[in-house]
Design a protein around this motif. Structure first.
Motif, PDB file in Angstrom:
ATOM      1  N   GLU A 110       7.186   2.087  15.521  1.00  0.00           N
ATOM      2  CA  GLU A 110       5.775   2.100  15.109  1.00  0.00           C
ATOM      3  C   GLU A 110       5.114   3.238  15.760  1.00  0.00           C
ATOM      4  O   GLU A 110       4.018   3.814  15.136  1.00  0.00           O
ATOM      5  N   THR A 147       5.271   5.735  13.026  1.00  0.00           N
ATOM      6  CA  THR A 147       4.232   5.519  11.943  1.00  0.00           C
ATOM      7  C   THR A 147       2.902   5.701  12.350  1.00  0.00           C
ATOM      8  O   THR A 147       2.239   6.353  11.619  1.00  0.00           O
ATOM      9  N   ASN A 180       1.230   0.080  11.044  1.00  0.00           N
ATOM     10  CA  ASN A 180       2.198  -1.150  10.144  1.00  0.00           C
ATOM     11  C   ASN A 180       2.197  -2.360  11.148  1.00  0.00           C
ATOM     12  O   ASN A 180       2.880  -2.574  12.143  1.00  0.00           O
ATOM     13  N   SER A 238       2.809  -5.226  10.190  1.00  0.00           N
ATOM     14  CA  SER A 238       3.742  -6.371   9.990  1.00  0.00           C
ATOM     15  C   SER A 238       4.826  -6.304  10.721  1.00  0.00           C
ATOM     16  O   SER A 238       5.662  -7.306  10.510  1.00  0.00           O
ATOM     17  N   LEU A 239       4.924  -5.611  11.914  1.00  0.00           N
ATOM     18  CA  LEU A 239       5.908  -5.809  12.864  1.00  0.00           C
ATOM     19  C   LEU A 239       6.450  -7.307  13.351  1.00  0.00           C
ATOM     20  O   LEU A 239       7.744  -7.386  13.065  1.00  0.00           O
ATOM     21  N   SER A 255       8.308  -8.447  10.228  1.00  0.00           N
ATOM     22  CA  SER A 255       9.275  -7.916   9.655  1.00  0.00           C
ATOM     23  C   SER A 255      10.407  -7.818  10.751  1.00  0.00           C
ATOM     24  O   SER A 255      11.549  -7.839  10.165  1.00  0.00           O
ATOM     25  N   GLY A 280      13.135  -3.034   6.101  1.00  0.00           N
ATOM     26  CA  GLY A 280      12.176  -2.664   6.959  1.00  0.00           C
ATOM     27  C   GLY A 280      11.522  -1.566   6.187  1.00  0.00           C
ATOM     28  O   GLY A 280      10.286  -1.438   6.221  1.00  0.00           O
ATOM     29  N   ALA A 299       7.400  -1.215   4.739  1.00  0.00           N
ATOM     30  CA  ALA A 299       6.646   0.067   5.313  1.00  0.00           C
ATOM     31  C   ALA A 299       6.249   0.492   3.828  1.00  0.00           C
ATOM     32  O   ALA A 299       5.126   1.136   3.909  1.00  0.00           O
ATOM     33  N   GLY A 310      -1.013  -5.331   6.273  1.00  0.00           N
ATOM     34  CA  GLY A 310       0.007  -5.629   7.170  1.00  0.00           C
ATOM     35  C   GLY A 310      -0.050  -6.820   7.790  1.00  0.00           C
ATOM     36  O   GLY A 310       1.190  -7.553   8.176  1.00  0.00           O
ATOM     37  N   THR A 317       5.989   6.562   7.339  1.00  0.00           N
ATOM     38  CA  THR A 317       5.997   5.095   7.535  1.00  0.00           C
ATOM     39  C   THR A 317       7.201   4.450   7.125  1.00  0.00           C
ATOM     40  O   THR A 317       7.489   3.624   7.837  1.00  0.00           O
ATOM     41  N   GLY A 373       9.367   2.213   9.518  1.00  0.00           N
ATOM     42  CA  GLY A 373       9.922   0.973   9.022  1.00  0.00           C
ATOM     43  C   GLY A 373      11.112   0.647   9.191  1.00  0.00           C
ATOM     44  O   GLY A 373      11.726  -0.463   9.449  1.00  0.00           O
ATOM     45  N   SER A 374      12.151   1.844   8.708  1.00  0.00           N
ATOM     46  CA  SER A 374      13.493   1.461   9.053  1.00  0.00           C
ATOM     47  C   SER A 374      13.982   1.157  10.439  1.00  0.00           C
ATOM     48  O   SER A 374      14.978   0.578  10.535  1.00  0.00           O
TER      49      SER A 374
END
Lengths: 328, 349
Positions: free
Chosen positions: A26, A29, A36, A38-39, A42, A71, A75, A93, A194, A198-199
């Motif tokens: 994060e 990002t 992001n 959505s953690l 996710s 992930g 993202a 998100g 991003t 995300g990955s």
């Protein structure tokens, strides 16, 4: 140092690993100016995917890669929504966090409660290092994912503050217009960071289900950790070292709560369970401007500036805003 | 005339796209021996098969609409009240606490007191987030998430302690709420609380009127659009933001009281049941346009109640959440796409 304490510290480092990786993802990002949010969902979904895929294929690495892919896709949705469609990053998100959590439950049904024998990333005590007194047992006697988290901390710190592309990375989160004027492709880089972030969130999810706490269950055992990771990024002032410190602080508190719970001290479980959340509010309060200034007045004058610099947490200026300068 | 038709088309387009996405999703997830029709029929049967099922829809609709209309207020003020779930919880706990304290008596006195207490509880919990926000600048998103979790732990502590049923130490539920505080359904078949329905409809009408007709409604909009210029124009931004959260909390509190006094009749873990989060989805779907809340809440209530029938198709009921989330995501993205495609044209013409 006695063995029991060493074991607690060792567990702390292990159990903090997913939080460390998620919060670092994060950080990457948000340093690029994108949130992001959505953690939480996710982490659940990627944990489920990692375990499910590893269980189905019998290959843990494939499971981890699948989780990272998921992930990254989440993202990517946020990046497209905010960059191309100019939607509110928080709104997208938030919807994704709910959606991903429900998806993890729906598609996780066949994997819930499945045997977890042999479903952990390789345990690998590091030769030589593991024989160091205290430090060896606490830091170098773990599975591979823990070492990955160390590498990420130093790698990201070096990247952000000592390399030229790292400078551009920070610039697009702070002053995108200025960065663009210097020829930095702001939105392309935002896509990249991003997705990379995300990955890493996917890797963090995997580090629960094939690492710290193997297996899958409903409701997801890591529920809530995503929000804590997001708060840690703020508490950590978007700096890798402080972010890690924050993650260890939370994990340490949790380890302590766990130790109290299994001891004879009669403290209600519910009280112990609220402590991380109280700490979350407290840390956010601490890094918000006004509180620090008031606390600093207690300190001797000479220490005030140093303490302020340590505690201050200023978000990347352009965090959560979009950059339209590339429109012709 | 033609323009209105075009506008309507562009308004409906995202929703249509959302529905198509949901349909495709269903086709993808169902096991080979079931069809899209089976799933739709399960939802339909779960919602409309008979009067009793339809009552189930309304029972979900009541708290969802209350939460949704409350969230329209906070969204208008530019606030992300994720803590709404915890505000529901505290509302329910206050209502239950008052019910236990007052014991038996005339429902005509006790029920209004309980509902009033629920509003107080919800507003109180919202005021914590509001205070942290306006005084210290702590994001209401994070304090809200934390307060939700803390509210859940308070619930569990009350069930395990003062409100535990006489016989057991590890109960999942509290002892039942006294009869005098229970809201009753109209009949065995139409099992919906009239009090709940009336309160909800009144709340919706009041909120819509207040938003459209009062200075406060205007202030909310100003604060939401641009807090700095609002402040410069003399809008009391702090009080406006604070009160928006409190009013939303009070409405969420009533929603929570419905879950306790009507739906369950006792206190149990997570009794708010994610309805607060669902309310956020409802409001996101309609870009916080208040008039649409009852309708979209109804649609979501159909999905919720219909979702209880999915088990007969061997589908986990979390599918409902997946479909609702996918619907909102698709509509949001389609909205964005529509605006991107339209704006350049408007600029030219």
């Amino acid at each position: 140092m006695d063995d029991a304490l060493l074991n607690i510290l060792r567990t702390l480092v292990l159990s903090a690993t997913p939080l460390v990786i998620a919060a670092l993802g994060e950080t990457i990002t948000e340093r690029a100016g994108v949130i992001n949010l959505s953690l939480d969902g996710s982490l659940s979904l990627t944990a489920m995917v990692a375990f499910g895929v590893a269980f189905a294929t019998g290959n843990i690495l494939v499971g981890i890669l699948a989780a990272m892919l998921v992930g990254a896709v989440i993202a990517l949705i946020i990046a497209v929504a905010s960059i191309e469609l100019r939607l509110d990053q928080v709104a997208v998100g938030f919807v994704l966090t709910l959606l991903a959590a429900d998806m993890s439950q729906f598609w996780g049904v066949p994997y819930a409660g499945k045997p977890t024998a042999g479903m952990t990333a390789a345990y690998l005590p590091l030769p030589l290092l593991k024989d160091l007194p205290i430090v060896g047992r606490v830091f170098f006697d773990h599975n591979i994912l823990v070492y990955v988290s160390y590498a990420l901390v130093f790698g990201i710190w070096f990247w952000l503050f000592s390399t030229r592309p790292g400078l551009a990375h920070r610039a697009i989160g702070e002053r995108p217009a200025a960065a663009f004027a210097r020829g930095t492709p702001v939105n392309r880089l935002r896509y990249i960071y991003t997705i990379v972030g995300g990955s890493l969130v996917g890797l963090a999810g995997a580090s629960y289900s094939v690492g710290v706490n193997p297996g899958w269950a409903t409701p997801p055992p890591m529920q809530g950790d995503g929000w804590i990771a997001l708060a840690i990024v703020i508490f950590g002032g978007w700096h890798p070292f402080r972010v890690v410190l924050g993650a260890y602080l939370f994990a340490g508190l949790r380890a302590l709560a766990g130790a109290i719970q299994s001891s004879d001290i009669a403290v209600p479980v519910t009280l112990l369970n609220t402590i991380p959340w109280l700490l979350m509010i407290f840390t956010l309060l601490l890094v918000s401007g006004g509180v620090i200034e008031r606390l600093l007045r207690i300190l001797p004058r000479g220490m005030q500036n140093r303490a302020r610099n340590f505690l201050r947490s200023d978000p990347p200026v352009a965090l959560g805003t979009r950059f339209d300068g590339e429109q012709r | 005339m033609k323009r209105t038709a075009t506008n309507l088309f562009f308004l409906a387009l995202p929703l249509l796209l959302g529905v198509i996405v949901v349909a495709i999703l269903i086709v993808l997830v169902v096991p080979p021996n079931t069809t899209l029709g089976d799933v739709l029929q399960a939802f339909w049967n779960g919602a409309f098969r008979n009067l009793r099922r339809f009552s189930g829809v309304l029972v979900f609709w009541i708290p969802l609409t209350l939460v949704g209309i409350g969230l329209v207020i906070t969204f208008r003020a530019g606030l992300w009240n994720i803590g709404v779930e915890g505000q529901m919880t505290l509302g329910g706990l206050f209502a239950a606490g008052l019910a236990f304290m007052l014991g038996e008596g005339s429902p005509l006195v006790i029920i209004p007191l309980c509902i009033f207490g629920a509003m107080l509880g919800g507003a109180l919990w919202a005021s914590v987030a509001a205070f942290l926000k306006v005084r210290f600048g702590v994001s209401e998103i994070f304090s809200g998430v934390a307060l939700n979790a803390i509210a859940n732990q308070i619930t569990l502590q009350l069930i395990a302690g003062p409100w535990k049923p006489g016989d057991s130490d590890k109960a999942q539920y509290s002892r039942p709420v006294p009869d005098a505080a229970r809201l009753l359904g109209v009949s065995q078949d139409f099992n919906v609380s009239v009090v709940g329905l009336v309160v909800t409809i009144v709340a919706v009408v009041l909120v819509l009127l207040v938003l459209a007709r009062t200075r406060w409604g205007l202030n909310l909009k100003a604060v939401g659009k641009n807090p700095r210029s609002a402040l410069l124009l003399g809008v009391p931004t702090t009080i406006t933001a604070f009160s928006a959260l409190m009013v939303c909390g009070a409405l969420a509190g009533i929603a929570g009281s419905q879950r306790i006094l009507f739906t369950y009749g006792d206190v149990r873990g997570q009794f708010a049941g994610g309805i607060g989060f669902l309310g956020l989805l409802v409001v996101l779907l309609i870009s916080a346009r208040g008039v649409w809340v009852p309708l979209i809440a109804f649609l979501f209530a159909i999905m919720l109640n219909g979702g209880t029938q999915l088990q007969f198709l061997n589908l986990d009921s979390s599918l409902t959440g997946v479909l609702q989330g996918a619907l909102v995501l698709a509509v949001l993205l389609a909205n964005g796409l529509r605006d991107r495609l339209r704006k350049p044209k408007q600029a030219k013409g």
